[in-house]
Design a protein around this motif. Structure first.
Motif, PDB file in Angstrom:
ATOM      1  N   SER A  26       0.735  -1.276  -0.201  1.00  0.00           N
ATOM      2  CA  SER A  26      -0.067   0.135  -0.040  1.00  0.00           C
ATOM      3  C   SER A  26       0.786   1.224  -0.026  1.00  0.00           C
ATOM      4  CB  SER A  26      -1.026   0.004   1.155  1.00  0.00           C
ATOM      5  OG  SER A  26      -1.803  -1.110   1.228  1.00  0.00           O
ATOM      6  N   PRO A  27       0.632   2.203  -0.716  1.00  0.00           N
ATOM      7  CA  PRO A  27       1.088   3.583  -0.655  1.00  0.00           C
ATOM      8  C   PRO A  27       1.475   4.033   0.598  1.00  0.00           C
ATOM      9  CG  PRO A  27      -0.580   3.650  -2.518  1.00  0.00           C
ATOM     10  CD  PRO A  27      -0.633   2.172  -1.469  1.00  0.00           C
ATOM     11  N   LYS A  35      -3.101  15.516  -0.582  1.00  0.00           N
ATOM     12  CA  LYS A  35      -3.868  14.502  -1.700  1.00  0.00           C
ATOM     13  C   LYS A  35      -5.061  15.293  -2.704  1.00  0.00           C
ATOM     14  CE  LYS A  35      -2.609   9.975  -0.626  1.00  0.00           C
ATOM     15  NZ  LYS A  35      -2.281   9.068  -1.724  1.00  0.00           N
ATOM     16  N   GLU A 101       0.966  16.106  -5.181  1.00  0.00           N
ATOM     17  CA  GLU A 101       1.590  14.819  -4.874  1.00  0.00           C
ATOM     18  C   GLU A 101       2.491  14.244  -6.150  1.00  0.00           C
ATOM     19  OE1 GLU A 101      -0.004  10.215  -3.682  1.00  0.00           O
ATOM     20  OE2 GLU A 101      -1.519  11.832  -4.205  1.00  0.00           O
ATOM     21  N   ILE A 103       4.961  10.934  -7.753  1.00  0.00           N
ATOM     22  CA  ILE A 103       4.892   9.354  -8.022  1.00  0.00           C
ATOM     23  C   ILE A 103       6.186   9.209  -8.847  1.00  0.00           C
ATOM     24  CG2 ILE A 103       3.805   7.328  -8.800  1.00  0.00           C
ATOM     25  CD1 ILE A 103       1.078   8.745  -7.721  1.00  0.00           C
ATOM     26  N   ASP A 123       5.959   8.724  -3.857  1.00  0.00           N
ATOM     27  CA  ASP A 123       5.578   7.344  -3.697  1.00  0.00           C
ATOM     28  C   ASP A 123       6.532   6.861  -5.009  1.00  0.00           C
ATOM     29  OD1 ASP A 123       4.097   6.897  -1.503  1.00  0.00           O
ATOM     30  OD2 ASP A 123       2.672   7.839  -2.349  1.00  0.00           O
ATOM     31  N   TYR A 125       6.884   3.544  -7.582  1.00  0.00           N
ATOM     32  CA  TYR A 125       6.401   2.176  -7.830  1.00  0.00           C
ATOM     33  C   TYR A 125       7.395   1.555  -8.826  1.00  0.00           C
ATOM     34  CZ  TYR A 125       1.961   3.330  -5.837  1.00  0.00           C
ATOM     35  OH  TYR A 125       0.934   3.481  -4.816  1.00  0.00           O
ATOM     36  N   ALA A 229      -0.484   0.787 -11.601  1.00  0.00           N
ATOM     37  CA  ALA A 229      -0.183   1.451 -10.206  1.00  0.00           C
ATOM     38  C   ALA A 229      -1.023   2.523  -9.806  1.00  0.00           C
ATOM     39  CB  ALA A 229       1.672   2.075 -10.368  1.00  0.00           C
ATOM     40  N   LEU A 230      -1.606   3.395 -10.940  1.00  0.00           N
ATOM     41  CA  LEU A 230      -2.555   4.417 -10.596  1.00  0.00           C
ATOM     42  C   LEU A 230      -3.723   3.769 -10.192  1.00  0.00           C
ATOM     43  CD1 LEU A 230      -1.705   6.866 -13.357  1.00  0.00           C
ATOM     44  CD2 LEU A 230      -0.755   6.857 -11.161  1.00  0.00           C
ATOM     45  N   HIS A 233      -3.589   3.103  -6.628  1.00  0.00           N
ATOM     46  CA  HIS A 233      -3.072   4.272  -5.846  1.00  0.00           C
ATOM     47  C   HIS A 233      -4.593   5.129  -5.588  1.00  0.00           C
ATOM     48  CE1 HIS A 233       0.157   7.237  -4.196  1.00  0.00           C
ATOM     49  NE2 HIS A 233      -0.958   7.868  -4.467  1.00  0.00           N
ATOM     50  N   TYR A 239      -8.437   8.540 -11.452  1.00  0.00           N
ATOM     51  CA  TYR A 239      -7.371   9.334 -11.992  1.00  0.00           C
ATOM     52  C   TYR A 239      -7.664   9.582 -13.641  1.00  0.00           C
ATOM     53  CZ  TYR A 239      -5.758   5.003 -13.785  1.00  0.00           C
ATOM     54  OH  TYR A 239      -5.627   3.893 -14.735  1.00  0.00           O
TER      55      TYR A 239
END
Length: 497
Positions: A26-27, A35, A101, A103, A123, A125, A229-230, A233, A239
């Protein structure tokens, strides 16, 4: 400048770095970035191949768009063997200064400089077969960096990683193990890296949890694609991706920005020669073209905006106002020169996008400027280099250009003889007589003098300048002296019957 890189066998120029390098975790939570609310607008920026300023340009362009949105996210899609250290540091700073944010997704490898870039995001990935690590510093030639310099570079990079990863308990130690072969990395009684080697992590090793409470060693999840991944997340419908690609114009802008002082020097030189010749022709056009190329390349690179061009044009307008409307007042031309110089320095200055007051993403994004000596020192040096180039070119033009056939095509013969060599940088007079009119000789203004122009004395034309004020065309004049390459004149009142 010493060319330095970080790399396990992959070499790149000028401060280049090169590093070596399912289960889903988990992120991390963290409050380092706000966020996004609602559907996240994810700006995906590719960092593929060797790290160069071109990737910095596209990141800068994406961030400038992202700061206009309340729910923007920056994702760097990384697949790099390393590259320039200085550019890497600038990319890290842009990512850190973005208040939303951030990533990172490691597609195949984040080696050398790539490991520093991904460590600057919130974060990380990784794709199942990807690796990250091996970030020692080497010269651009592949040789070892002198020990003193290596210690300084390592110290700077370690400090940057610590500053960007205060909420990640393991990253700073992991990155140190990636760059220092003498450093021993031990977690929960397990030696992950001993002396004499650099740390390179596989995806499975990177997401393994350590510590109390347990947290991922380096990355937070393993997924085959960015979309996967998104989805983990933000949720499958949480997204929206905006893909960015490096354009040919950004590649061209990188090349042009490397020669910015030369472009400026040629622009100033072209306008200087145009000012010394009658009418408006090829040199004036070339000068304006070089200025246009300079501003266009910096605009594409994200280093300049519309403001610099507007300030430059206002400066030019003030100088023209002085020459043709308010001659002799001096102040408009001085202010115009200051605005032109300021616009050039401003366009070369490296300012960062961000927020001007308020909490992140409240209202429209604005620009933040770091008004420090370091911000403007390099631009001032570049502008000085440009004027030195222009000065050297002007001397060469005065010395050699009038002796060429091209000059004769630019400065056409007049009915009263060609221009005198000492007042027009070398044009021949019709009878090869180089003697200039003596002070006190009378003549007439052939053109308006604002403050420079042409006069006629004894049937010959000369370049001349009025010391103060202006003289209208057809007015009587008297030669008062000589200065540099021109005659000094003053107006004479005509006697009336």
């Amino acid at each position: 400048m010493v060319a330095v890189m970080v790399a396990p066998g992959v070499l790149f120029p000028a401060w280049g770095l090169a590093l070596d390098g399912s289960n889903a975790v988990s992120p991390t939570g963290g409050d380092s970035a706000k966020k996004p609310q609602g559907v996240a607008e994810v700006f995906v920026i590719p960092i593929h191949g060797p790290i160069t300023p071109t990737q910095l340009y596209i990141l800068r362009r994406a961030v400038k768009e992202a700061i206009e949105l309340e729910n923007a996210v920056i994702l760097v899609d990384v697949d790099t063997p390393g590259g320039e250290v200085q550019t890497t540091l600038e990319i890290m700073e842009v990512l850190d200064r973005f208040e939303g944010e951030t990533i990172a997704f490691i597609r195949k490898e984040a080696v050398s400089a790539g490991s520093y870039i991904v460590s600057s995001t919130k974060d990380i990935y990784m794709a199942p077969a990807s690796v990250v690590g091996a970030a020692d510093v080497v010269m651009g030639t592949g040789n070892d960096v002198p020990e003193t310099m290596k210690r300084k570079i390592r110290s700077l990079l370690r400090a940057k990683v610590r500053a960007y990863n205060k909420e990640h308990p393991h990253r700073a130690k992991v990155v140190r193990a990636m760059m220092e072969d003498e450093y021993v990395l031990e977690m929960d009684g397990e030696v992950l890296k001993g002396e004499g080697e650099l740390l390179t992590l596989t995806a499975d090793e990177a997401v393994k949890p350590y510590g109390d409470p347990p947290s991922p060693l380096f990355a937070v999840g393993i997924y085959p694609e960015i979309e996967d991944a998104l989805a983990a997340h933000f949720g499958k419908s949480g997204y929206h991706i905006r893909n960015f690609e490096i354009t040919w114009s950004e590649d061209l802008a990188h090349q042009l920005n490397l020669i910015a002082p030369i472009l400026l020097g040629l622009a100033v030189l072209g306008l200087f020669i145009e000012f010394k010749t009658p009418g408006f022709g090829v040199f004036g056009i070339l000068g304006l073209v070089f200025f246009a190329i300079f501003f266009a390349s910096h605009f594409v690179a994200g280093l300049a905006g519309h403001e610099e061009v507007i300030v430059f044009l206002v400066g030019v307008g003030l100088i023209l106002l002085e020459l043709f409307v308010l001659p002799g007042t001096i102040f408009p031309a001085m202010l115009g020169a200051v605005l032109i110089l300021g616009s050039l320095v401003y366009a070369l200055a490296d300012y960062w996008p961000g927020q001007m007051g308020g909490t992140p993403f409240e209202g429209q994004g604005k620009q933040v400027f770091d008004f420090t000596v370091e911000t403007f020192l390099k631009p001032l040096v570049q502008v000085l280099q440009a004027f030195l180039i222009a000065g050297f070119g002007a001397l060469m033009a005065v010395q050699f250009l009038p002796k060429t056939g091209f000059w004769n095509q630019l400065v056409l013969d007049k009915v009263s003889g060609r221009l005198d060599p000492l007042v027009t940088a070398g044009g021949q007079s019709s009878n090869q007589d180089t003697e200039l009119p003596a002070p006190g000789m009378m003549g007439v203004a052939i053109t308006d003098l604002f403050p420079s122009g042409e006069i006629e004395v004894n049937g010959k034309r000369y370049q001349a300048r009025v010391v103060l004020g202006s003289i209208r065309r057809s007015r009587d004049i008297k030669v008062s002296g000589k200065q540099d390459f021109t005659l000094l004149v003053e107006e004479v009142e005509r006697a009336e019957a």
